[in-house]
Design a protein around this motif. Structure first.
Motif, mmCIF file in Angstrom:
data_model
loop_
_atom_site.group_PDB
_atom_site.id
_atom_site.type_symbol
_atom_site.label_atom_id
_atom_site.label_comp_id
_atom_site.label_asym_id
_atom_site.label_seq_id
_atom_site.Cartn_x
_atom_site.Cartn_y
_atom_site.Cartn_z
ATOM 1 N N GLN B 197 19.235 14.000 -2.049
ATOM 2 C CA GLN B 197 19.794 13.204 -3.153
ATOM 3 C C GLN B 197 19.724 13.986 -4.457
ATOM 4 O O GLN B 197 20.692 14.050 -5.223
ATOM 5 C CB GLN B 197 19.037 11.872 -3.277
ATOM 6 N N PHE B 200 22.157 17.043 -4.383
ATOM 7 C CA PHE B 200 23.562 16.695 -4.553
ATOM 8 C C PHE B 200 23.949 16.708 -6.035
ATOM 9 O O PHE B 200 25.040 17.185 -6.398
ATOM 10 C CB PHE B 200 23.833 15.312 -3.943
ATOM 11 N N ASP B 203 23.428 20.544 -7.628
ATOM 12 C CA ASP B 203 24.402 21.570 -7.239
ATOM 13 C C ASP B 203 25.687 21.481 -8.059
ATOM 14 O O ASP B 203 26.105 20.399 -8.450
ATOM 15 C CB ASP B 203 24.760 21.437 -5.758
ATOM 16 N N TRP B 205 29.558 21.869 -7.577
ATOM 17 C CA TRP B 205 30.521 21.874 -6.490
ATOM 18 C C TRP B 205 31.827 22.451 -6.996
ATOM 19 O O TRP B 205 32.081 22.450 -8.196
ATOM 20 C CB TRP B 205 30.738 20.451 -5.967
ATOM 21 N N GLY B 221 28.153 23.349 -2.470
ATOM 22 C CA GLY B 221 26.794 22.814 -2.607
ATOM 23 C C GLY B 221 26.014 23.006 -1.320
ATOM 24 O O GLY B 221 26.552 23.479 -0.318
ATOM 25 N N LEU B 224 23.556 18.504 3.132
ATOM 26 C CA LEU B 224 22.652 17.384 2.887
ATOM 27 C C LEU B 224 21.798 17.119 4.120
ATOM 28 O O LEU B 224 22.293 17.120 5.247
ATOM 29 C CB LEU B 224 23.464 16.124 2.549
ATOM 30 N N VAL B 254 30.657 12.384 3.181
ATOM 31 C CA VAL B 254 30.263 13.767 3.439
ATOM 32 C C VAL B 254 30.160 13.987 4.952
ATOM 33 O O VAL B 254 29.078 13.941 5.522
ATOM 34 C CB VAL B 254 28.918 14.112 2.757
ATOM 35 N N PRO B 260 31.596 17.142 0.453
ATOM 36 C CA PRO B 260 31.933 15.790 -0.011
ATOM 37 C C PRO B 260 33.440 15.633 -0.190
ATOM 38 O O PRO B 260 34.132 16.568 -0.594
ATOM 39 C CB PRO B 260 31.249 15.686 -1.377
#
Lengths: 291, 325
Positions: B197, B200, B203, B205, B221, B224, B254, B260
């Protein structure tokens, strides 16, 4: 079943009736969404039922998100006490299993499949313990299916097989989704069936193809003149296996605007179904064929 | 009135403000991805805010007008030309019968909007003229424009002069670097670990090449990490799978935990991938102006902040309406 509420940004509320799929979860979702539609809550823009969840899109300028959430919780309480009975339709869908068009496509994307040396149907038959492709086809077309959700793309039905869980066909989705799927492909992924309403990307195993239009944006198909999408959540589908000749004949009828699906109005009671699924779906099928 | 498409551009479509009401059957909203820009273009030429215009993506079309027309181009900085002569953006100008409207290369943003006085008069389908190409619905024959298409234009509703301009302070086409998309964590946010979390949001993107009206994909990124679980019946074995559910507009899914995807106005209405939250309504138009490779940060907000941002945006559009009333 524990209902979980979450905001989807400032315009949606997402309600997961259950984390896992079941007919109970589906019926609860269907009855709450029906209640939301009938409640006429101001600010509700769209109500979308799904397999074991649903979503409400609303206008936060009209109703505050917290108030919308409170309204939904109230309706959930009421729905919990309602009887799981729906007035719906049973619709026969002819399927040409192992047809040349889905076969060509599945061969083209073989390197994205779990079992490159097999076909989608043979693979699914094997991992589900069926002795032959014919046996899988018999199981697939033997019992009816619930349309548990319409979506992904325009008019695409997700279908849930009306048999005991132990007998449900299960198969993984492709390792990597295909970039192409023929229009009207009959597919399967997880425990769900699907009929691809338009040509496009897809990840479900491909079993066959139906000649029967289910989405017609031009509305030239006679039974899609009132509305371009055939299926509604709650519809019951019964597949019928057909051969190449019957497929070609049906296509000729479709092109001449003379094709009409076999369908009947039925009342479905979840409790009666659960008491004896085989006998209950047998009765539905008799109704479909006017016995 | 009409114009002919000489060269179609990359993915030029007819769009109005959208087609609400059919998402439960898999038919998405559609409509201009940058709603504010289309509204501004329409009001400039004297149309109602919701008239149909053209959405031009990355590369503009070449259009030959059969009748005199008053037009305006807003949104991305895609400089228009009439028979080769440069014209201003966010400003009305005239294209005379027989003249060609073309575009220079894209300077900023990703999607420009062309409004023509009278609006593009394609048939209304399910309450809208917007194109939903995946479903071959609405717009011009349910598809992006092609060379040789002739599009009808309605009769202008109000007389507006050429040279009418929207004040620079009311034009929005710039994006910070990195661009910031505010999102409300939720939906299946609990499926990823606390470290994931945090990662995310930490990062940066980048917009991937697969970025269109259905959704914008992001790369670059870290993957996850999921909270371990026994897969629920019907979900599928991948940790990113869920029992197929509805996808909100702006929801961030994702697949496989790697890239994502933010769904936009031609969204697929549902599917079997977990979502970790939803981009707030106020920031949806910004996505329309993101070019591939553009760096983007996701920033978490609470509902209160999302609603404030929504109100600010509404005030912004009200100012445009007042300025062009």
């Amino acid at each position: 079943m524990a209902t979980r509420y979450s905001y989807g940004g400032d315009e949606h509320i997402f309600v997961e009736v259950d984390e896992e799929m079941s007919l109970d979860a589906f019926f609860k979702s269907l009855s709450i969404t029906k209640a939301v539609r009938e409640s006429q809550i101001k600010g509700v823009a769209e109500v979308c039922p799904a397999n074991a969840s649903f979503q409400v899109k609303f206008d936060p300028d009209v109703i505050k998100p917290a108030d919308m959430l409170a309204e939904l919780k109230k309706l959930e309480d009421q729905a919990a006490h309602s009887e799981a009975v729906i007035d719906t339709r049973i619709i026969e869908v002819p399927v040409f299993y192992e047809d040349p068009w889905t076969h060509e496509t599945l061969m083209r994307f073989r390197e994205r499949h779990q079992d490159p040396n097999s076909t989608d149907l043979a693979y699914t038959a094997r991992i589900n313990g069926y002795a032959s492709n014919e046996e899988l086809v018999r199981a697939h077309s033997g019992a009816p299916w619930f349309v548990s959700m319409v979506g992904f793309v325009a008019g695409l039905p997700f279908l849930y097989q009306m048999v005991e869980r132990a007998r449900q066909i299960e198969s993984p989705k492709y390792l990597r989704p295909r970039t192409d799927t023929p229009k009207l492909t009959v597919g399967h992924g997880g425990c769900f069936g699907a009929i691809y309403s338009v040509r496009g990307a897809g990840g479900y195993q491909m079993f066959g193809i139906t000649p029967m239009p289910i989405y017609d944006p031009k509305q030239e198909t006679p039974y899609l003149r009132d509305f371009m999408v055939l299926f509604r959540p709650g519809d019951i589908v019964k597949y019928r296996s057909i051969d190449r000749d019957a497929y070609d004949a049906a296509i000729a009828d479709v092109e001449a605007h003379k094709f009409y699906p076999t369908m009947r109005d039925v009342r479905f009671a979840l409790d009666e179904f659960k008491t004896d699924p085989g006998a209950y779906t047998g009765k539905l099928e008799d109704l479909l064929h006017g016995v | 009135m009409a114009f002919e498409v000489k060269k179609p551009g990359l993915a030029t479509t007819v769009q109005d403000l959208g087609r609400p009401g059919y998402y439960h059957l898999g038919i998405p909203l559609s409509g201009a991805m940058d709603q504010e820009a289309l509204i501004a273009a329409n009001l400039l030429v004297g149309n109602d805010a919701g008239a149909a215009g053209l959405e031009l993506v990355f590369m503009g079309p070449e259009l030959v007008f059969r009748d005199d027309a008053l037009v305006a181009v807003t949104g991305a900085e895609l400089p228009p030309k009439v028979d080769g002569a440069p014209q201003p953006t966010w400003t009305t100008f005239t294209v005379k019968a027989g003249q060609t409207l073309s575009f220079d290369y894209l300077r900023k943003g990703a999607r420009a909007y062309l409004a023509i006085a009278g609006g593009i008069d394609v048939p209304v389908v399910l309450g809208s003229r917007s194109t939903y190409a995946l479903g071959a619905l609405g717009g011009f024959q349910g598809r992006k424009l092609a060379a040789g298409d002739v599009l009808p234009v309605g009769a202008p509703q109000r007389q507006v002069p050429a040279g009418r301009s929207l004040h620079v302070s009311l034009r929005r086409n710039g994006l910070e670097d990195p661009a910031v998309l505010r999102m409300l964590p939720g939906l299946y946010w609990h499926r990823i670990t606390e470290a994931a979390q945090g990662g995310f949001f930490a990062d940066t993107w980048k917009v991937a090449p697969e970025a269109d009206r259905i959704g914008y994909r992001f790369k670059g990124g870290n993957p996850l990490e999921f909270v371990p679980r026994e897969p629920p019946f019907g979900a599928g074995s991948d940790p990113s799978n869920i029992v197929d559910a509805c996808y909100p507009y702006g929801s961030i899914q994702v697949p496989g935990g790697t890239e994502p995807i933010v769904l936009h106005r031609d969204a697929v209405s549902g599917g079997g991938y977990f979502m970790l939250g939803t981009v707030i309504s106020a920031d949806m138009d910004l996505i329309a102006q993101l070019q591939p490779h553009k760096p983007v940060k996701f920033v978490p907000v609470e509902m209160e902040e999302a609603l404030e941002a929504r109100a600010e945006r509404k005030a912004e559009i009200d100012k445009i309406k007042a300025a062009l009333a």
